[in-house]
Design an enzyme around this catalytic site. Structure first.
Site, PDB file in Angstrom:
ATOM      1  N   LYS A   1       0.869  -1.337  -0.016  1.00 55.88           N
ATOM      2  CA  LYS A   1       0.023   0.044  -0.093  1.00 55.88           C
ATOM      3  C   LYS A   1       0.891   1.068   0.018  1.00 55.88           C
ATOM      4  O   LYS A   1       2.159   1.394   0.391  1.00 55.88           O
ATOM      5  CB  LYS A   1      -1.012  -0.152   1.314  1.00 55.88           C
ATOM      6  CG  LYS A   1      -0.258  -0.190   2.338  1.00 55.88           C
ATOM      7  CD  LYS A   1      -1.229  -0.401   3.425  1.00 55.88           C
ATOM      8  CE  LYS A   1      -0.476  -0.403   5.059  1.00 55.88           C
ATOM      9  NZ  LYS A   1      -0.985   0.161   6.177  1.00 55.88           N
TER      10      LYS A   1
ATOM     11  N   ARG B   1     -10.154  -0.926  15.080  1.00 56.28           N
ATOM     12  CA  ARG B   1      -9.970  -0.049  14.005  1.00 56.28           C
ATOM     13  C   ARG B   1     -10.795  -0.542  12.883  1.00 56.28           C
ATOM     14  O   ARG B   1     -11.636   0.036  12.284  1.00 56.28           O
ATOM     15  CB  ARG B   1      -8.399   0.020  13.669  1.00 56.28           C
ATOM     16  CG  ARG B   1      -8.073   0.924  12.463  1.00 56.28           C
ATOM     17  CD  ARG B   1      -6.662   0.671  12.136  1.00 56.28           C
ATOM     18  NE  ARG B   1      -6.067  -0.305  11.708  1.00 56.28           N
ATOM     19  CZ  ARG B   1      -4.997  -0.381  11.038  1.00 56.28           C
ATOM     20  NH1 ARG B   1      -4.092   0.724  10.928  1.00 56.28           N
ATOM     21  NH2 ARG B   1      -4.626  -1.675  10.389  1.00 56.28           N
TER      22      ARG B   1
ATOM     23  N   TYR C   1      12.777  31.134   8.646  1.00 53.99           N
ATOM     24  CA  TYR C   1      11.665  31.573   9.117  1.00 53.99           C
ATOM     25  C   TYR C   1      11.476  31.675  10.723  1.00 53.99           C
ATOM     26  O   TYR C   1      11.863  30.595  11.439  1.00 53.99           O
ATOM     27  CB  TYR C   1      10.351  30.590   8.710  1.00 53.99           C
ATOM     28  CG  TYR C   1      10.272  30.701   7.221  1.00 53.99           C
ATOM     29  CD1 TYR C   1       9.578  32.002   6.653  1.00 53.99           C
ATOM     30  CD2 TYR C   1      10.287  29.752   6.470  1.00 53.99           C
ATOM     31  CE1 TYR C   1       9.206  32.097   5.372  1.00 53.99           C
ATOM     32  CE2 TYR C   1       9.635  29.917   5.166  1.00 53.99           C
ATOM     33  CZ  TYR C   1       9.423  31.242   4.696  1.00 53.99           C
ATOM     34  OH  TYR C   1       8.948  31.159   3.143  1.00 53.99           O
TER      35      TYR C   1
ATOM     36  N   MET D   1       9.600  25.045   2.989  1.00 51.68           N
ATOM     37  CA  MET D   1       8.805  24.139   1.999  1.00 51.68           C
ATOM     38  C   MET D   1       9.687  23.200   1.057  1.00 51.68           C
ATOM     39  O   MET D   1       9.767  22.149   0.793  1.00 51.68           O
ATOM     40  CB  MET D   1       7.770  24.929   1.111  1.00 51.68           C
ATOM     41  CG  MET D   1       7.115  23.925   0.464  1.00 51.68           C
ATOM     42  SD  MET D   1       5.823  24.937  -0.635  1.00 51.68           S
ATOM     43  CE  MET D   1       4.810  25.807   0.607  1.00 51.68           C
TER      44      MET D   1
HETATM   45  C1  LIG Z   1      -3.972  -4.841   8.149  1.00 47.57           C
HETATM   46  C2  LIG Z   1      -2.374  -4.599   8.118  1.00 47.57           C
HETATM   47  N1  LIG Z   1      -1.684  -5.563   8.047  1.00 47.57           N
HETATM   48  C3  LIG Z   1      -0.406  -5.584   7.726  1.00 47.57           C
HETATM   49  C4  LIG Z   1       0.409  -4.233   7.727  1.00 47.57           C
HETATM   50  C5  LIG Z   1       1.784  -4.270   7.610  1.00 47.57           C
HETATM   51  O1  LIG Z   1       2.334  -3.799   8.789  1.00 47.57           O
HETATM   52  P1  LIG Z   1       3.801  -3.426   8.785  1.00 47.57           P
HETATM   53  O2  LIG Z   1       4.202  -2.425   7.664  1.00 47.57           O
HETATM   54  O3  LIG Z   1       4.000  -2.880  10.299  1.00 47.57           O
HETATM   55  O4  LIG Z   1       4.748  -4.613   8.588  1.00 47.57           O
HETATM   56  C6  LIG Z   1      -0.528  -3.250   7.953  1.00 47.57           C
HETATM   57  C7  LIG Z   1       0.055  -1.804   7.715  1.00 47.57           C
HETATM   58  O5  LIG Z   1      -0.265  -0.860   8.354  1.00 47.57           O
HETATM   59  C8  LIG Z   1      -1.998  -3.425   8.019  1.00 47.57           C
HETATM   60  O6  LIG Z   1      -2.644  -2.077   8.434  1.00 47.57           O
END
Ligand SMILES: Cc1ncc(COP(=O)(O)O)c(C=O)c1O
Length: 366
Positions: free
Chosen positions: A38, A137, A259, A307
């Site tokens: 991701k 969550r 700044y 920036m």
């Molecule tokens: C549901 C879930 N699984 C796995 C991961 C991977 O976690 P990490 O980057 O700590 O290995 C994440 C990351 O936030 C996650 O939200």
């Protein structure tokens, strides 16, 4: 992407390191190792990182968003499984199916959405089921587990192929919630005999075999972030960053820099301005708290991070080594992503995922 001659900063991603980290985690777990890609593979670049992991034999991937999954589908072999962790959000089910993505079902609404599509298409659809074991969550809650116990037909039309949960404090091995979450997860898994389970993120892999189940789910550790802060990081650094000098000037005692006039020179100083700032992810919180390195020697940030630029105190650095156009190191052997995160009061994840789009990027091992 800016060319190497025009860019203000250079980011180098070492795919050999990503591959070595993947092998390390897989060997430690002794079970299948997936990969979380991701947020553009935590800022490193989804396409090159996916290619590197595919070359290592990785065939299970996780994204957060549907569109990340759609993109990843074009980058990995057809037999690879891609889980979308935000799941079948309202309106997303059809696209998940069209792109051969498996949604992680996080609540009854998502479950119903995916089932409705199963009914409509007359197919049995694959699904991952996420259970909340204490983080509040994402994931099906205790009441949903009770319902599943009493009414297994609630899953009609679906073929669960992964049962998962997520740890809240895996980077604190002694935190009691780890054991509590694992026990809750093991209890819920018992409802799905034969369905693979996954609990361990990066830090979870280091909590020992009881946390490994059938599939590891690391993201951060693949990219070199220390999974258990303290001690030696067993993973290889995958990212280095260097920024170029824009301008040099000499200032006198009492002169201010940046700044807010937050830095007042205590004596004559040589100041270098480098072409990177908070718009590139080098956080404003690093003002006065971080360093650049010139041939391995630290030079401190002075004044407020702007920036597009940062001012360094390079007093004493030989002139021939610090001229406009030359570069200084920000992520290097002397200063890791975790070091910078600590200076900014954040975590390595945030530093990596904020890496900007103005860098010239190079991939080693592509
Ligand atoms: C549901 C879930 N699984 C796995 C991961 C991977 O976690 P990490 O980057 O700590 O290995 C994440 C990351 O936030 C996650 O939200």
């Amino acid at each position: 992407m800016p060319s190497a001659t025009r860019a203000g900063a250079y980011l180098t991603v070492d795919l050999h390191a990503v591959r070595a980290n993947y092998r390390h985690l897989r060997a430690l777990g002794g079970v299948e190792c997936g990969a979380v890609l991701k947020a553009d593979a935590y800022g490193l670049g989804m396409a090159p990182v996916a290619a590197a992991l595919v070359a290592e034999g990785c065939r299970t991937f996780f994204t957060a968003h549907l569109d990340e999954g759609v993109r990843l589908r074009t980058l990995v072999p057809l037999d690879a499984t891609i889980y979308v962790m935000h799941g079948a959000m309202p309106g997303a089910a059809r696209d998940c199916l069209a792109h051969d993505l498996v949604p992680v079902l996080n609540d009854p609404g998502q479950l119903e959405e995916w089932r409705a599509l199963a009914r409509e298409t007359g197919r049995v659809l694959p699904a991952a089921l996420q259970f909340d074991t204490g983080m509040a969550r994402m994931g099906l809650a205790g009441a949903d587990v009770d319902r599943l116990r009493q009414d297994p037909a609630w899953l009609d039309g679906l073929r669960p192929q992964l049962v998962m949960s997520h740890l809240a404090c895996a980077d604190e091995p002694l935190h009691p919630i780890n054991l509590h979450q694992r026990q809750s997860f093991d209890a819920v898994r018992a409802l799905f005999p034969g369905v693979p389970g996954s609990l361990a993120n990066s830090s979870g892999v280091f909590l020992g075999p009881a946390f490994h189940h059938d599939l590891l789910r690391p993201g951060a550790a693949l990219y070199g972030i220390h999974p258990q802060p303290g001690g030696v990081n067993p993973l290889a650094q995958a990212v280095s960053l260097a920024a170029r000098v824009v301008q040099l000037r000499s200032i006198d005692a009492g002169d201010i820099v940046g700044y807010g006039a937050r830095y007042v020179a205590p004596g004559p100083r040589r100041i270098a301005t480098i072409a990177i700032g908070y718009a590139d992810g080098w956080l404003r919180a690093l003002s006065g708290r971080s360093y650049a390195y010139v041939d391995g020697v630290a030079v401190p940030f002075v004044g407020t991070v702007s920036m597009d630029s940062i001012t360094l105190d390079v007093t004493g650095v030989p002139d021939e080594r610090i001229a406009p156009g030359q570069s200084v190191d920000l992520l290097c052997a002397q200063q890791t992503v975790d070091d910078v995160a600590a200076q900014a009061g954040t975590i390595g994840y945030e530093v990596l995922t904020r890496l900007g789009s103005r860098f010239h990027r190079e991939y080693i091992g592509l």
